[in-house]
Design a protein around this motif. Structure first.
Motif, PDB file in Angstrom:
ATOM      1  N   GLU A 113       0.825  -1.203   0.000  1.00 14.88           N
ATOM      2  CA  GLU A 113       0.000   0.000   0.000  1.00 14.88           C
ATOM      3  C   GLU A 113       0.863   1.258   0.000  1.00 14.88           C
ATOM      4  N   VAL A 114       1.922   1.251   0.776  1.00 16.96           N
ATOM      5  CA  VAL A 114       2.836   2.398   0.811  1.00 16.96           C
ATOM      6  C   VAL A 114       3.506   2.555  -0.548  1.00 16.96           C
ATOM      7  N   ARG A 115       3.945   1.466  -1.149  1.00 17.22           N
ATOM      8  CA  ARG A 115       4.586   1.502  -2.465  1.00 17.22           C
ATOM      9  C   ARG A 115       3.641   2.133  -3.497  1.00 17.22           C
ATOM     10  N   GLN A 116       2.381   1.749  -3.471  1.00 18.21           N
ATOM     11  CA  GLN A 116       1.408   2.305  -4.407  1.00 18.21           C
ATOM     12  C   GLN A 116       1.167   3.786  -4.134  1.00 18.21           C
ATOM     13  N   ALA A 117       1.052   4.156  -2.860  1.00 16.36           N
ATOM     14  CA  ALA A 117       0.804   5.559  -2.502  1.00 16.36           C
ATOM     15  C   ALA A 117       1.973   6.439  -2.912  1.00 16.36           C
ATOM     16  N   GLU A 168       1.940   6.933  -6.696  1.00 16.44           N
ATOM     17  CA  GLU A 168       0.928   7.916  -7.088  1.00 16.44           C
ATOM     18  C   GLU A 168       1.388   9.330  -6.781  1.00 16.44           C
ATOM     19  N   ALA A 169       1.975   9.519  -5.611  1.00 15.18           N
ATOM     20  CA  ALA A 169       2.448  10.854  -5.226  1.00 15.18           C
ATOM     21  C   ALA A 169       3.551  11.329  -6.162  1.00 15.18           C
ATOM     22  N   LEU A 170       4.445  10.435  -6.544  1.00 12.57           N
ATOM     23  CA  LEU A 170       5.528  10.812  -7.450  1.00 12.57           C
ATOM     24  C   LEU A 170       4.994  11.168  -8.829  1.00 12.57           C
TER      25      LEU A 170
END
Length: 96
Positions: A19-23, A26-28
């Motif tokens: 989940e952190v990797r996906q977030a 997305e932020a990048l």
């Protein structure tokens, strides 16, 4: 929202990690940085003064280029340089 059944702590760690990797991805994508930064842009990005960045350009190994007439900082190398000089691995990869 889907339901997840966790069997152990490692399953929870893996779900959180994904989940952190996906977030972060997305932020990048939302905040794309230019390839090169002016000294002022780098100062703004890092939340430090222009003078601090200017002084950093004098440090051997700092990712600065003078190829374009003015000092420019290579963005991805700057982030890697900061990461390599910090305790990033100790903080973010603790217990891995």
């Amino acid at each position: 929202m889907s339901e997840i059944t966790l069997v152990n702590a490692n399953d929870l760690k893996e779900v959180i990690r994904e989940e952190v990797r996906q977030a972060v991805g997305e932020a990048l994508r939302e905040r794309q940085l230019p390839i090169l930064l002016s000294l002022q842009d780098a100062a703004d990005l890092l939340g430090v003064s222009y003078t601090t960045v200017y002084r950093a350009t004098k440090i051997q190994g700092f990712p600065v280029s003078h190829d374009f007439g003015h000092a420019k900082i290579v963005t991805d190398q700057l982030l890697q340089w900061i990461k390599s000089r910090s305790n990033y691995d100790l903080v973010y990869n603790f217990g891995s």
